[in-house]
Design an enzyme around this catalytic site. Structure first.
Site, PDB file in Angstrom:
ATOM      1  N   GLU A 255       1.011  -1.273  -0.083  1.00 49.87           N
ATOM      2  CA  GLU A 255       0.006   0.005   0.019  1.00 49.87           C
ATOM      3  C   GLU A 255       0.973   1.157  -0.011  1.00 49.87           C
ATOM      4  O   GLU A 255       1.721   1.356   0.945  1.00 49.87           O
ATOM      5  CB  GLU A 255      -0.932   0.015   1.316  1.00 49.87           C
ATOM      6  CG  GLU A 255      -1.915  -0.553   1.194  1.00 49.87           C
ATOM      7  CD  GLU A 255      -2.722  -0.490   2.452  1.00 49.87           C
ATOM      8  OE1 GLU A 255      -3.094   0.651   2.979  1.00 49.87           O
ATOM      9  OE2 GLU A 255      -3.019  -1.548   3.210  1.00 49.87           O
ATOM     10  N   CYS A 294      -3.194   7.693   4.806  1.00 53.51           N
ATOM     11  CA  CYS A 294      -3.167   6.961   3.436  1.00 53.51           C
ATOM     12  C   CYS A 294      -4.367   7.344   2.654  1.00 53.51           C
ATOM     13  O   CYS A 294      -4.257   7.053   1.422  1.00 53.51           O
ATOM     14  CB  CYS A 294      -2.927   5.531   3.537  1.00 53.51           C
ATOM     15  SG  CYS A 294      -4.023   4.489   4.458  1.00 53.51           S
TER      16      CYS A 294
HETATM   17  P1  NAP Z   1       8.629   5.099   3.972  1.00 56.82           P
HETATM   18  O1  NAP Z   1       9.753   5.829   4.233  1.00 56.82           O
HETATM   19  O2  NAP Z   1       8.683   4.281   2.687  1.00 56.82           O
HETATM   20  O3  NAP Z   1       8.586   3.973   5.290  1.00 56.82           O
HETATM   21  C1  NAP Z   1       7.656   2.873   5.294  1.00 56.82           C
HETATM   22  C2  NAP Z   1       8.237   1.635   6.288  1.00 56.82           C
HETATM   23  O4  NAP Z   1       9.200   0.863   5.408  1.00 56.82           O
HETATM   24  C3  NAP Z   1       8.792   1.949   7.272  1.00 56.82           C
HETATM   25  O5  NAP Z   1       8.444   1.106   8.477  1.00 56.82           O
HETATM   26  C4  NAP Z   1      10.374   2.118   7.193  1.00 56.82           C
HETATM   27  O6  NAP Z   1      11.079   1.881   8.211  1.00 56.82           O
HETATM   28  C5  NAP Z   1      10.317   1.015   6.281  1.00 56.82           C
HETATM   29  N1  NAP Z   1      11.750   0.862   5.608  1.00 56.82           N
HETATM   30  C6  NAP Z   1      12.323   1.956   4.867  1.00 56.82           C
HETATM   31  N2  NAP Z   1      13.406   1.502   4.172  1.00 56.82           N
HETATM   32  C7  NAP Z   1      13.498   0.369   4.355  1.00 56.82           C
HETATM   33  C8  NAP Z   1      14.225  -0.864   3.819  1.00 56.82           C
HETATM   34  N3  NAP Z   1      15.304  -0.524   3.057  1.00 56.82           N
HETATM   35  N4  NAP Z   1      14.038  -2.023   4.373  1.00 56.82           N
HETATM   36  C9  NAP Z   1      12.962  -2.365   5.062  1.00 56.82           C
HETATM   37  N5  NAP Z   1      12.092  -1.492   5.349  1.00 56.82           N
HETATM   38  C10 NAP Z   1      12.268  -0.298   5.070  1.00 56.82           C
HETATM   39  O7  NAP Z   1       7.478   5.605   4.436  1.00 56.82           O
HETATM   40  P2  NAP Z   1       6.907   6.501   5.753  1.00 56.82           P
HETATM   41  O8  NAP Z   1       8.054   7.510   5.985  1.00 56.82           O
HETATM   42  O9  NAP Z   1       6.679   5.604   6.738  1.00 56.82           O
HETATM   43  O10 NAP Z   1       5.679   7.235   5.164  1.00 56.82           O
HETATM   44  C11 NAP Z   1       6.142   8.144   4.151  1.00 56.82           C
HETATM   45  C12 NAP Z   1       4.963   7.838   2.846  1.00 56.82           C
HETATM   46  O11 NAP Z   1       4.317   6.578   2.968  1.00 56.82           O
HETATM   47  C13 NAP Z   1       4.021   8.990   2.760  1.00 56.82           C
HETATM   48  O12 NAP Z   1       4.599  10.093   2.173  1.00 56.82           O
HETATM   49  C14 NAP Z   1       3.091   8.406   2.187  1.00 56.82           C
HETATM   50  O13 NAP Z   1       3.060   8.444   0.714  1.00 56.82           O
HETATM   51  C15 NAP Z   1       3.050   6.876   2.428  1.00 56.82           C
HETATM   52  N6  NAP Z   1       2.235   6.127   3.038  1.00 56.82           N
HETATM   53  C16 NAP Z   1       1.291   5.573   2.477  1.00 56.82           C
HETATM   54  C17 NAP Z   1       0.264   4.720   3.086  1.00 56.82           C
HETATM   55  C18 NAP Z   1      -0.801   3.981   2.419  1.00 56.82           C
HETATM   56  O14 NAP Z   1      -1.499   3.150   3.181  1.00 56.82           O
HETATM   57  N7  NAP Z   1      -0.866   3.990   1.020  1.00 56.82           N
HETATM   58  C19 NAP Z   1       0.187   4.896   4.539  1.00 56.82           C
HETATM   59  C20 NAP Z   1       1.169   5.777   5.172  1.00 56.82           C
HETATM   60  C21 NAP Z   1       2.187   6.167   4.299  1.00 56.82           C
HETATM   61  P3  NAP Z   1      11.818   3.030   8.923  1.00 56.82           P
HETATM   62  O15 NAP Z   1      10.827   3.780   9.698  1.00 56.82           O
HETATM   63  O16 NAP Z   1      12.640   2.295  10.128  1.00 56.82           O
HETATM   64  O17 NAP Z   1      12.588   3.841   7.764  1.00 56.82           O
END
Ligand code: NAP
Length: 692
Positions: A255, A294
């Site tokens: 997602e 989201c």
């Molecule tokens: P993110 O940076 O993509 O992180 C999401 C998850 O992935 C976090 O738990 C993060 O852990 C983990 N992660 C990042 N790099 C990784 C890697 N190399 N290996 C394994 N896990 C990894 O997103 P976010 O900062 O949480 O949210 C930002 C964006 O997510 C928003 O701008 C939005 O667009 C999107 N979002 C979408 C939804 C949806 O349901 N569509 C919901 C919420 C957010 P860490 O925190 O430890 O980096």
């Protein structure tokens, strides 16, 4: 300086080093450090597979469901503790309610799904399929728990809901989980997991938590695991193309960014109730959770002749929003999750502004109560205007994950549909209209690009759950940019954690494997009427073949009189030329009633407490006067019931603590040529003799 714990391998472990420092989103104070350094991710996944999985997969759906219910009750008792921590993420009371009690609600909903599932560790999927002329060979589908682990990599916006809505489903399916919340708000997830583990409700190995980097965990995924990811499209793409995910064909549910939209129907004008509903919904979606949802509305499509009226109505509403420290009861919008998240939103807004203008709000200043913008991650709500949505890509491609939304004009419903699709796939969209043709056109025209569509009007607005709420019994997920994933959706959700296998064989063999009687399987009769048997004495396949009963014209007349059903086909004097029938035909319900008269053991009080319905009923051949009918009556399926529980699916009986179970019976009705004339599955409640 405190460090968050990781609950792995059956104990709480702190990672090495200091890891990442986590801050209070409201006042910037340091809360804790999170580190997963030094954790052995291969062993963590193996522990789930070898310790948690075997215990869970042996439990039946009923046991797993009751476990989820107990967990939900337990967490509800401790919710105040979670609220106190949730405020530090910048969440208001309402935001926290969505996160905490919304998450617990998912546990309750999934717990209730057990009533739709057998008292077995596996279940059948769909209908039996006869594959032979002589009825000796058939097929079915069976669902068994996968032997791996569910790995949930979550976003920062809902640290409680994000975990609970996912583990509710994998636990009901019989699969353990490793949860990796986004680090920035993981202190709240950690607090909830501490309570879960302390409760002792989950078997060991069913849940592990890692607070901090996922390290090399994905290197160790196998084909029996399931990975779910919520977050940015960039990270999602990186993870789903991980070599182990690809080479092991690991199911990956994603997602990601979603440019959700709302459409104001052309029929809605100022003064109509739907106008106010629209303004209220848009405002709510901008400020709830400071827009970090989201599902939040990022694009607002409005008929071009009403665009000014809309923003003139919206701006005073946004102006009224009290922003600041969520501990202050007047506050309606809190902070973003952290400074880095605020910077990210600002940079996305800058990109949006290359084709849009600001109608309301500011990137740089915001007036606050009980807080200041240097220490806390606050941002003003922002309403943007884009006048050229067909030629501007930015509003359809750039997700500013905060209190930001863009208004855009459209000329007619076709344009509104087209614009909604320019988001290239979203989690949800809404249309506010009281016009049924507009609603239908939008839903059918736009549905292929949206995971969920809410149609709002005055009839449903008051009770509506709103644009932004994913619901446990409805599918959540969206095509394309939204990740192409799907989760929740009631029973649909658990199937992501179950292997569906087609099984083929004789009906008797498939009955033995599935413990559900299959048509044409061998039945057994030990001379005792099945209604004389207690629940535990009944065996799937217990069967009787009844005496014959002659159906007469007088019977049909009497049934017509008693029921009041004088449909022409049941009347003897009808001219049957040009009808489907040759002569007076028996009512299907009469045949069903006559069937009951044949299969019910009428004379003694017996362990059958009551008959409470029919699951399926088909009349397959007309029955004319002069036909003799008989019934094959077979014990098809047994479902145990819990004591002293008010089950909304079944009627109350006097003394609800009578130990009992539900028995489904296959009723096959035949005529004197042995041809099937009708089929039904009836439901009874049968007493349990042995209370233990
Ligand atoms: P993110 O940076 O993509 O992180 C999401 C998850 O992935 C976090 O738990 C993060 O852990 C983990 N992660 C990042 N790099 C990784 C890697 N190399 N290996 C394994 N896990 C990894 O997103 P976010 O900062 O949480 O949210 C930002 C964006 O997510 C928003 O701008 C939005 O667009 C999107 N979002 C979408 C939804 C949806 O349901 N569509 C919901 C919420 C957010 P860490 O925190 O430890 O980096």
């Amino acid at each position: 300086m405190s460090k968050l714990g990781n609950y792995v391998l059956g104990k709480w472990i702190e990672g090495d080093g200091m890891g990442q420092e986590l801050f209070n989103a409201v006042n910037g104070q340091s809360i804790a450090h999170a580190s997963t350094q030094g954790l052995d991710f291969e062993s963590i996944l193996q522990y789930a597979r070898k310790k948690g999985n075997p215990t869970l997969r042996k439990m039946t759906f009923q046991q797993r469901g009751r476990m989820l219910r107990a967990l939900a009750v337990h967490l509800l008792e401790h919710k105040e503790k979670f609220y106190a921590i949730s405020f530090q993420t910048g969440a208001t009371k309402i935001d926290s309610w969505i996160d905490i009690e919304g998450g617990i609600g998912n546990l309750f909903s999934n717990a209730s799904l057990r009533r739709k599932l057998p008292d077995e560790a596996f279940c059948l999927d769909g209908d039996p399929i006869n594959l032979s002329k002589q009825n000796t060979f058939m097929g079915h589908h069976i669902l068994v728990p996968k032997e791996g682990v569910a790995i949930h990599i979550n976003a920062y916006n809902f640290p409680v809901w994000g975990m609970l809505e996912k583990i509710a489903v994998n636990l009901l399916a019989g699969v353990p989980a490793v949860v990796k919340p986004a680090t920035v708000t993981s202190y709240l997830t950690e607090a909830v997991v501490r309570e879960i583990i302390a409760s002792g409700i989950l078997p060991e190995g069913a849940l592990q938590l890692i607070c901090g980097s996922a390290g090399n965990m994905l290197d160790y995924t196998t084909s029996q695991d399931v990975v779910t990811f919520t977050g940015s499209a960039t990270t999602g793409l990186l993870l789903k193309s991980h070599p182990a995910i690809l080479s092991e064909s690991v199911p990956f549910n994603m997602e990601a960014d979603s440019l959700n939209c709302i459409v104001l129907g052309e029929d809605v004008a100022p003064g109509k109730p739907e106008w106010d509903i629209f303004i209220k919904e848009v405002k709510k979606e901008i400020i709830v959770k400071a827009g970090q949802k989201c599902t939040a509305i990022r694009r607002i499509f409005v008929p071009e002749n009403k665009i000014e009226d809309v923003w003139k109505a919206l701006i005073p509403e946004l102006e009224k929003t009290v922003i600041g420290n969520p501990l202050n009861e007047k506050v309606r919008m809190g902070a973003l999750a952290g400074q880095a998240q605020r910077e990210e939103v600002r940079s996305q807004v800058k990109r949006l502004l290359t084709s849009s203008e600001i109608l309301f709000g500011s990137m740089d200043t915001v007036s606050l109560i009980d807080a200041n913008e240097t220490e806390g991650a606050f941002l003003s709500p922002m309403l943007l205007l884009n006048k050229t949505p067909f030629t501007s890509d930015e509003p359809h491609n750039i997700e500013a994950f905060g209190p930001v939304s863009t208004i855009m004009p459209y000329k007619n419903i076709d344009e509104a549909i087209e614009l909604s699709k320019k988001g290239k796939g979203s989690l949800c969209s809404s249309i506010v209209t009281n016009n049924e043709s507009i609603a239908k056109e939008f839903v059918l025209g736009a549905a292929s690009y949206h995971g969920r569509i809410l149609v709002l009007n005055n009839d449903c607005a008051k009770e509506s759950t709103g644009h932004g709420s994913p619901l446990p019994l409805l599918v959540h997920g969206g095509p394309g940019r939204a990740g192409g994933g799907e989760e929740m959706g009631g029973l649909r959700g658990i199937k992501h954690y179950l292997q569906r296998t087609a099984i083929q064989g004789s009906p008797t063999m498939i009955t033995a494997i599935s413990n559900v009687y299959q048509p044409n399987a061998k039945g057994h009769n030990n001379g005792i009427h099945p209604f004389k048997k207690y629940f535990e004495e009944l065996i799937i396949g217990d069967q009787i073949v009844t005496e014959k009963r002659l159906i007469t014209s007088a019977d049909i007349d009497r049934f017509a009189d008693i029921s009041g059903d004088h449909f022409y086909a049941h009347l003897i004097n009808t001219d049957f030329n040009g009808t489907m029938f040759e002569e007076q035909v028996a009512h299907g319900y009469f045949i069903m009633s006559a069937a009951a008269g044949l299969f019910v053991d009428s004379y003694d009080k017996n362990p059958v407490l009551l008959n409470y319905g029919i699951d399926e009923l088909r009349f397959t051949k007309p029955v004319y006067a002069g036909t003799s009918i008989y019934i094959r009556f077979t014990c098809k399926e047994k479902i145990t019931q819990e004591l002293k529980e008010v089950n909304p699916d079944v009627p109350m009986v006097k003394g609800t603590d009578i130990p009992k179970g539900i028995v489904k019976w296959l009723v096959e009705m035949f005529d004197d040529t042995d041809e099937i004339i009708g089929i039904a599955t009836i439901l009874t409640m049968v007493q349990i003799k042995n209370k233990n």
